[in-house]
Write a protein that holds these residues in place. Structure first.
Motif, short mmCIF file in Angstrom:
data_model
loop_
_atom_site.label_atom_id
_atom_site.label_comp_id
_atom_site.label_asym_id
_atom_site.label_seq_id
_atom_site.Cartn_x
_atom_site.Cartn_y
_atom_site.Cartn_z
N SER A 1 -11.17 5.44 38.01
CA SER A 1 -11.39 6.23 36.83
C SER A 1 -10.47 7.57 36.93
N ILE B 1 -19.25 11.96 30.53
CA ILE B 1 -19.46 10.53 30.43
C ILE B 1 -20.13 10.03 29.24
N THR C 1 -20.37 -2.79 32.96
CA THR C 1 -20.08 -1.72 34.02
C THR C 1 -19.27 -2.46 35.18
N ASN C 2 -19.08 -1.21 36.02
CA ASN C 2 -18.34 -1.57 37.28
C ASN C 2 -19.38 -1.88 38.72
N CYS D 1 -20.80 2.90 42.05
CA CYS D 1 -20.44 3.81 41.03
C CYS D 1 -21.24 5.03 40.78
N ARG E 1 -22.59 4.98 37.07
CA ARG E 1 -23.58 3.80 36.95
C ARG E 1 -24.71 3.94 37.22
N ILE F 1 -11.96 -0.78 35.05
CA ILE F 1 -12.37 -0.29 33.86
C ILE F 1 -11.59 -0.73 32.64
N LYS G 1 -13.59 -2.14 29.21
CA LYS G 1 -13.27 -1.62 27.91
C LYS G 1 -12.69 -2.98 26.81
N SER H 1 -20.78 0.48 27.29
CA SER H 1 -20.62 0.77 28.50
C SER H 1 -20.85 2.47 28.74
N LEU I 1 -18.92 5.49 30.36
CA LEU I 1 -17.57 5.77 31.14
C LEU I 1 -17.37 7.28 31.08
N THR J 1 -11.33 8.28 30.24
CA THR J 1 -10.95 6.96 30.39
C THR J 1 -10.99 6.10 29.08
#
Length: 209
Positions: A6, A72, A98-99, A103, A106, A129, A133, A143, A145, A149
């Motif tokens: 990010s 966020i 999500t990642n 993270c 998250r 990311i 997206k 999401s 984020l 981003t």
């Protein structure tokens, strides 16, 4: 340097470009990793500078700069719900996209769900990311984020910010440098360049809102 994705895609890329133009003989090696791993790499001496997106921290073994508060946001496709309450209904079939598990934002989001007894969402864990997206744009879910981003995608109408009444803890971007008896002039110059650049970027963001 070590940085999460990010920070790399939203903040570091233009900074590295401008710094390289000013100091063309400086060699960069950039490693992408989780915030936790980046700090480990810094302490071990693998990297000179580490970046993190995390709540407030007070590291003892590092020179620490809190760079900016990161907003966020919850995002979905343009035809998705306007408010997060729609997702919180028990019969929702939307994914939380999500990642990786480590993270920070998250983790913050999932802890909030547990603390407030909000039913868990089906989770789709992706590798980048950009992949997140694109999947959100397809309408599969939502999401959580950093705003920086998704700013361009929101402005272009590809993503929509989801309103919510949730109160999440603030989270920040940080720069860490290992404490040493002698600090490299290159590291010192780069850290000063980062601080100046991020302040200027955030002032532009604020004025555009």
């Amino acid at each position: 340097m070590a940085a999460p994705e990010s920070i790399t895609i939203s903040r570091l890329s233009p900074i590295i470009r401008e710094f390289s133009l000013k100091y063309p003989h400086v060699k960069f090696i950039l490693i992408n990793g989780t915030c936790e791993q980046n700090q480990v790499d810094l302490i071990s001496g693998r990297v000179d500078v580490a970046f993190m997106v995390y709540p407030e921290i007070h590291p003892e073994k590092c020179i620490h700069y809190s760079l900016a508060q990161e907003n966020i946001v919850l995002v979905c496709s343009n035809d998705g719900p306007d408010h997060f309450d729609e997702y919180k209904r028990e019969n929702t079939n939307h994914f939380f996209i999500t990642n990786e598990e480590s993270c920070s934002y998250r983790t913050m989001f999932e802890r909030y769900l547990v603390k407030h007894d909000i039913h868990p969402f089906q989770t789709m864990e992706l590798w980048s990311i950009e992949a997140i997206k694109q999947t959100v744009m397809s309408g599969l879910g939502f999401s959580f984020l950093p705003y920086i981003t998704v700013k361009e995608d929101v402005n272009r109408g590809k993503l929509k910010i989801v309103s919510h009444s949730e109160k999440f803890d603030p989270i920040y971007s940080h720069m860490l440098i290992k404490k040493k008896k002698w600090l490299s002039p290159t590291v010192k110059a780069f850290s000063e360049f980062v601080i100046k650049s991020i302040r200027e970027t955030d002032n532009e963001l604020e004025s555009s809102r």
